[in-house]
Design a protein around this motif. Structure first.
Motif, PDB file in Angstrom:
ATOM      1  N   LEU A 118       0.822  -1.211   0.000  1.00 16.33           N
ATOM      2  CA  LEU A 118       0.000   0.000   0.000  1.00 16.33           C
ATOM      3  C   LEU A 118       0.856   1.261   0.000  1.00 16.33           C
ATOM      4  N   VAL A 119       2.030   1.211   0.627  1.00 17.46           N
ATOM      5  CA  VAL A 119       2.952   2.356   0.539  1.00 17.46           C
ATOM      6  C   VAL A 119       3.320   2.604  -0.926  1.00 17.46           C
ATOM      7  N   PHE A 120       3.614   1.530  -1.656  1.00 13.20           N
ATOM      8  CA  PHE A 120       3.930   1.665  -3.081  1.00 13.20           C
ATOM      9  C   PHE A 120       2.727   2.196  -3.854  1.00 13.20           C
ATOM     10  N   LEU A 121       1.542   1.691  -3.564  1.00 12.64           N
ATOM     11  CA  LEU A 121       0.347   2.129  -4.290  1.00 12.64           C
ATOM     12  C   LEU A 121      -0.017   3.576  -3.953  1.00 12.64           C
ATOM     13  N   MET A 122       0.199   3.999  -2.710  1.00 10.63           N
ATOM     14  CA  MET A 122      -0.035   5.403  -2.373  1.00 10.63           C
ATOM     15  C   MET A 122       0.982   6.303  -3.055  1.00 10.63           C
ATOM     16  N   GLY A 123       2.224   5.820  -3.165  1.00 13.77           N
ATOM     17  CA  GLY A 123       3.216   6.575  -3.934  1.00 13.77           C
ATOM     18  C   GLY A 123       2.805   6.687  -5.385  1.00 13.77           C
TER      19      GLY A 123
END
Length: 427
Positions: free
Chosen positions: A115-120
């Motif tokens: 999710l950190v990657f997807l929020m980025g």
């Protein structure tokens, strides 16, 4: 009859956009730092987990999408209704934050990192839109003020999101619940705000869709055709993020090791720096005539360098404790000059790019900024690990680079006069 100021906070042409981008910046940081603090203080109890690796991985996963997807995002942003795209992206953020609630509850490291990657990725797609849509609704002579407010809100949101992430992750057994409620509530508010942004129909109706690789090629080819002054403005903005990223990373350690401050004191210095950047941006926005110029850049970058020098001298006094007041003034001056630097540059970029191609140029700027922050982090590690420098020297080197920037700009612009052919695009 005089035209009302469209940058007043309650204007329909400004407030929804202003809230949308500010809430997005807050959520980016609140979620990311909630994950990082939770990895440090809760999930780290599992001895099989290497927290240092996970922390660096989380930071890298957030910045990577800016390098991968920004050109494609800029290409698309020029080809669609930008207000509609904002609503889609905020809806995506809400969906991701609902999944984040599941990740917090389960304390699932793989899900949270994904999710950190997807929020980025969501932020990388929103980045070109953030600055491209402003000139669609804000007259050119008010862009400086609008960018002053956006810069101020961005750094307040970064600070607020960082603090919120730390507080939520330290909330004991209720951390997962509170973190979930906050990021979901902020995402809902962003969705509501985005629905009120006035329409901004597509300006580029000629270009065809482009994938990740082709968009890189097309955007860099477009950038090569831009005037030299535009390239200089972009590199100056990236220098701002290079120095800012280095400063923000080292503030907590400097506060603890050199000033003897606790967590509250370190937070106070971070707040002073962030608010000073906002104050500098607002000041230059409201005190200027409304026409963005690059002429302030040499003075502002020199101001950052002078503040860095005095900061170094104040922190390096032998046999005495550093003066907290003096260092606080140096930090405030650094932020103020940095805000004075970046607001005219963004305004210049918005007014000197073709409207139908503006998002693509901003997307490439976001790539540069991401690379600048990566280089800032790597350089900091090299300086501390290989050269064993002290923290005051670190701030002197990073901030003092403003002297080189200032001299380079004066050398490039020497002999130029307003109105001359060679001065076009320059101060």
């Amino acid at each position: 009859m005089p035209h009302p100021d469209p940058v007043r906070l309650l204007s329909r042409r400004f407030l929804p956009y202003f809230l949308t981008q500010a809430l997005g910046a807050f959520n980016d940081n609140a979620f990311r730092f909630s994950v990082m603090f939770m990895l440090t203080y809760r999930i780290s109890t599992d001895e099989s987990v290497n927290v240092d690796v996970l922390m660096n991985l989380a930071a890298g996963l957030f910045i990577l999408p800016f390098l991968l997807f920004s050109p494609m995002a800029g290409h698309l942003t020029d080809r669609v209704d930008q207000a509609r795209l904002a609503r889609i992206l905020k809806g995506t953020e809400l969906a991701l934050m609902c999944l984040a609630g599941v990740g917090f509850w389960l304390q699932s490291v793989p899900l949270l990192l994904a999710l950190v990657f997807l929020m980025g990725t969501q932020s990388a797609w929103f980045g070109p839109l953030k600055y491209a849509i402003m000139p669609r609704h804000i007259p050119a002579d008010h862009l400086m003020r609008a960018n002053g407010w956006v810069t101020a809100s961005t750094f307040v949101a970064i600070l607020g999101g960082t603090l919120t992430g730390g507080l939520l992750a330290a909330a004991g057994e209720m951390a997962a619940l509170w973190a979930s409620l906050v990021v979901i509530a902020v995402a809902i508010a962003g969705v509501i705000a985005a629905r009120l942004i006035p329409a901004a129909p597509a300006l580029d109706t000629v270009s065809s869709p482009a994938g990740p690789i082709r968009s890189w090629y097309l955007n860099w080819r477009l950038l090569r055709r831009q005037p030299a002054a535009l390239h200089q403005a972009m590199w100056l903005i990236s220098w701002f993020w290079f120095v800012g990223a280095g400063y923000l990373t080292q503030f907590p350690r400097f506060s603890r090791e050199w000033l003897g401050l606790g967590a509250d004191g370190a937070t106070g210095l971070l707040a002073l720096f962030a608010l000073s950047i906002g104050a500098g941006g607002l000041a230059v926005g409201y005190l200027s005539s409304g026409r963005p110029r690059l002429g302030l850049a040499p003075f502002a970058s020199l101001g950052v360098a002078v503040a860095a020098l005095d900061w170094y001298l104040a922190a390096s006094v032998v046999g005495q404790s550093p003066s907290l007041l003096r260092i606080g003034l140096d930090i405030a001056a650094t932020g103020f000059f940095a805000g004075m630097l970046v607001v005219p540059l963004y305004s210049y970029l918005q007014t000197r790019t073709t409207a139908s191609r503006r998002a693509r140029i901003i997307a490439l700027l976001n790539v540069q900024n991401a690379l600048a922050m990566v280089v800032s982090s790597l350089l900091g590690m090299v300086l501390f690990a290989w050269f064993d420098i002290q923290l005051p020297t670190f701030f002197l080197l990073f901030g003092g680079s403003g002297l080189l920037v200032s001299l380079m700009l004066w050398w490039k612009w020497r002999g130029l006069r307003p109105g001359s052919a060679g001065a076009r695009g320059h101060p």
